[in-house]
Write an enzyme that holds these catalytic residues in place. Structure first.
Site, PDB file in Angstrom:
ATOM      1  N   CYS A  93      35.452  45.517  37.371  1.00  0.00           N
ATOM      2  CA  CYS A  93      34.966  46.896  37.546  1.00  0.00           C
ATOM      3  C   CYS A  93      35.731  47.847  36.624  1.00  0.00           C
ATOM      4  CB  CYS A  93      35.026  47.310  39.013  1.00  0.00           C
ATOM      5  SG  CYS A  93      34.050  48.790  39.344  1.00  0.00           S
ATOM      6  N   HIS A 127      31.896  43.104  41.424  1.00  0.00           N
ATOM      7  CA  HIS A 127      33.109  42.706  42.138  1.00  0.00           C
ATOM      8  C   HIS A 127      32.986  41.271  42.645  1.00  0.00           C
ATOM      9  CE1 HIS A 127      35.238  46.602  42.479  1.00  0.00           C
ATOM     10  NE2 HIS A 127      34.028  47.089  42.292  1.00  0.00           N
ATOM     11  N   GLU A 172      35.110  39.595  44.153  1.00  0.00           N
ATOM     12  CA  GLU A 172      35.800  39.483  45.451  1.00  0.00           C
ATOM     13  C   GLU A 172      34.980  40.068  46.589  1.00  0.00           C
ATOM     14  OE1 GLU A 172      36.258  41.760  43.251  1.00  0.00           O
ATOM     15  OE2 GLU A 172      37.021  43.624  44.098  1.00  0.00           O
TER      16      GLU A 172
END
Lengths: 213, 248
Positions: A83, A188, A190
């Site tokens: 990001c 993202h 994650e």
């Protein structure tokens, strides 16, 4: 000391969720802003949410830019930018005045203008990555997978060889960059459930100092 | 194409999930749902009614979700200071939901946006229909009416740095009769950031209405859909059949 994944702490972003995801895929995360500790890790992750100017200013204030340049450009330590972290790896941004980035990728960052009021900004939610070339980051990930994005600025690539994937939201922008040992994702990993974790695991297993660069 | 989101909103009191089924607490809604179910985002709200600043039980809730859920996590409830924000972010939240704290001190929105980025601030607006028509924003969990209309507060919130607006109808909340679509359109028409619609969903068709007719980017569901592992998947299937682009 066992090899760890150095998660670069420069005062921005949700480092904890990145660390949780690294742990989930079987690696040992180490959140730190200490260049010596980062230099001892096998991989680096540059996370980050927030404003570009703050990102660069924070890296500068913590004296991280020169050590990171050395680790990434000379030692060719594998690094994944996420990001804002991905955007910081570009050359420059027009966000809140012009800022100079780390310049590891020949790309610029610009405000995401969709030109369509129904396409609201920030671009928040689950969207595709259109892969434009093969990359080990996406090994084992089903085609047309979705990933979580949240951003108001986007990467525009110049070095088309480094562009791995794009996303379309009113305009096309770069979703994934990869060149040698350097990777960057606008989404993202994650926060993208199983597909994101696979991308993260691929980065940690397929990219290493010896095999790439 | 960007998918429309289905967001699970979970309320906690003293760290315990605050929902009941047939008037008895139901604890089946556990962390493991997140990876197995196709929920797009999770919002955890602390509804503990206490003046205490420290809320270790809710801190633990955020930590648990953050370490085990790999979808975005927003946290809120009683956020008034940057210290509250920092604690939630340090515990692992990706976004912070502000409501009364921002009404009391609108600069809070800007402070969060400057520290963590606009994508970190979800401005939650509770609104009630007026007898003479129109809506008014209410503070303090819907208890305290203000002079603001939801549209003007949403616009101001966006200008101050909110990255998303979550709008809840006090009238429809818990009714299971559907969202207040007029209210949602007032807000979606006033801002350019994504709007999350909440309050009143009682059937899957309500999610579709919120998105198609309310023009929301995301539909929020509270307790009623937490019953079984298949609920979210079925809801998504229903929405997809109705022509809403969702992640399945």
């Amino acid at each position: 000391m066992p090899e760890t994944v150095g998660i670069i702490d420069y005062g921005l972003g949700n480092l904890r969720s990145v660390a949780s995801a690294v742990e989930k895929v079987g690696f040992t995360p180490h959140i730190t802003g200490d260049p010596t500790e980062l230099a001892q890790s096998s991989h680096l992750i540059l996370p980050g949410v927030g404003a570009y100017g703050d990102g660069i200013a924070n890296l500068q204030a913590r004296d991280l830019i020169a050590p990171l340049n050395r680790m990434v450009l000379q030692e060719q330590k594998p690094i994944l930018g996420i990001c804002l972290g991905a955007q910081l790896m570009a050359k420059s941004s027009s966000e809140f005045g012009d800022h100079i980035g780390l310049g590891w990728f020949d790309a610029d960052v610009t405000r995401l203008e969709t030109g369509d009021p129904s396409l609201r900004v920030p671009h928040v939610g689950w969207d595709e990555v259109d892969l434009v070339r093969d990359c080990p980051l996406f090994d084992g990930v089903p085609a047309e997978s979705l990933y979580y994005y949240v951003h108001s600025y986007c990467i525009v690539g110049k070095d088309s060889d480094a562009v791995i994937g794009e996303c379309n939201y009113g305009r096309r922008f770069v979703a994934v960059l990869s060149k040698g040992h350097m990777c960057a994702t606008q989404f993202h990993p994650e926060k993208s459930q199983q597909n994101g974790l696979t991308v993260l695991r691929n980065f940690l297993t397929h990219f290493s100092c010896c095999a790439n660069g | 194409m960007l998918r429309k989101r289905l967001i699970s909103v979970l309320t906690f009191c003293d760290g315990v999930l605050f929902r009941t089924k047939d008037f008895t607490p139901d604890y089946r809604y556990t962390l493991s749902f997140v990876d197995a179910w196709s929920i797009d985002e999770v919002v955890v709200l602390d509804v503990t009614r206490t003046d205490a600043v420290a809320r270790p039980a809710f801190d633990a809730v955020i930590q648990q979700f953050a370490s085990q859920c790999f979808v975005p996590l927003a946290a809120g409830g009683g956020v008034r200071t940057m210290e509250d924000v920092r604690r939630m972010m340090a515990n692992g939240a990706d976004k912070v939901v502000v409501n009364t704290g921002a009404l009391e001190r609108p600069e809070l929105i800007t402070e969060i946006a400057e520290s963590y980025g606009t994508q970190c601030v979800v401005l939650s607006i509770d609104a009630k229909r007026q007898d003479g028509g129109g809506y008014r924003v209410h503070a303090n969990c819907g208890q305290a009416p203000t002079d603001l209309t939801p549209a003007e507060w949403a616009k101001r919130g966006q200008d101050l740095g909110a990255g998303e607006i979550m709008v809840t109808s006090i009238d429809n909340d818990g009714s299971l009769e559907g969202y207040d679509l007029d209210l949602c359109r007032e807000v979606t028409g006033a801002v350019t950031v994504p709007v999350l619609i909440a309050g009143g969903a009682g059937a899957w068709k309500h999610f579709v209405e919120g998105i198609d007719e309310g023009h929301a980017s995301a539909a929020c569901m509270t307790n009623i859909y937490h019953f079984t592992e298949s609920s979210i998947r079925s809801a998504k299937t229903y929405m997809a059949k109705a022509g809403v682009l969702v992640r399945q």
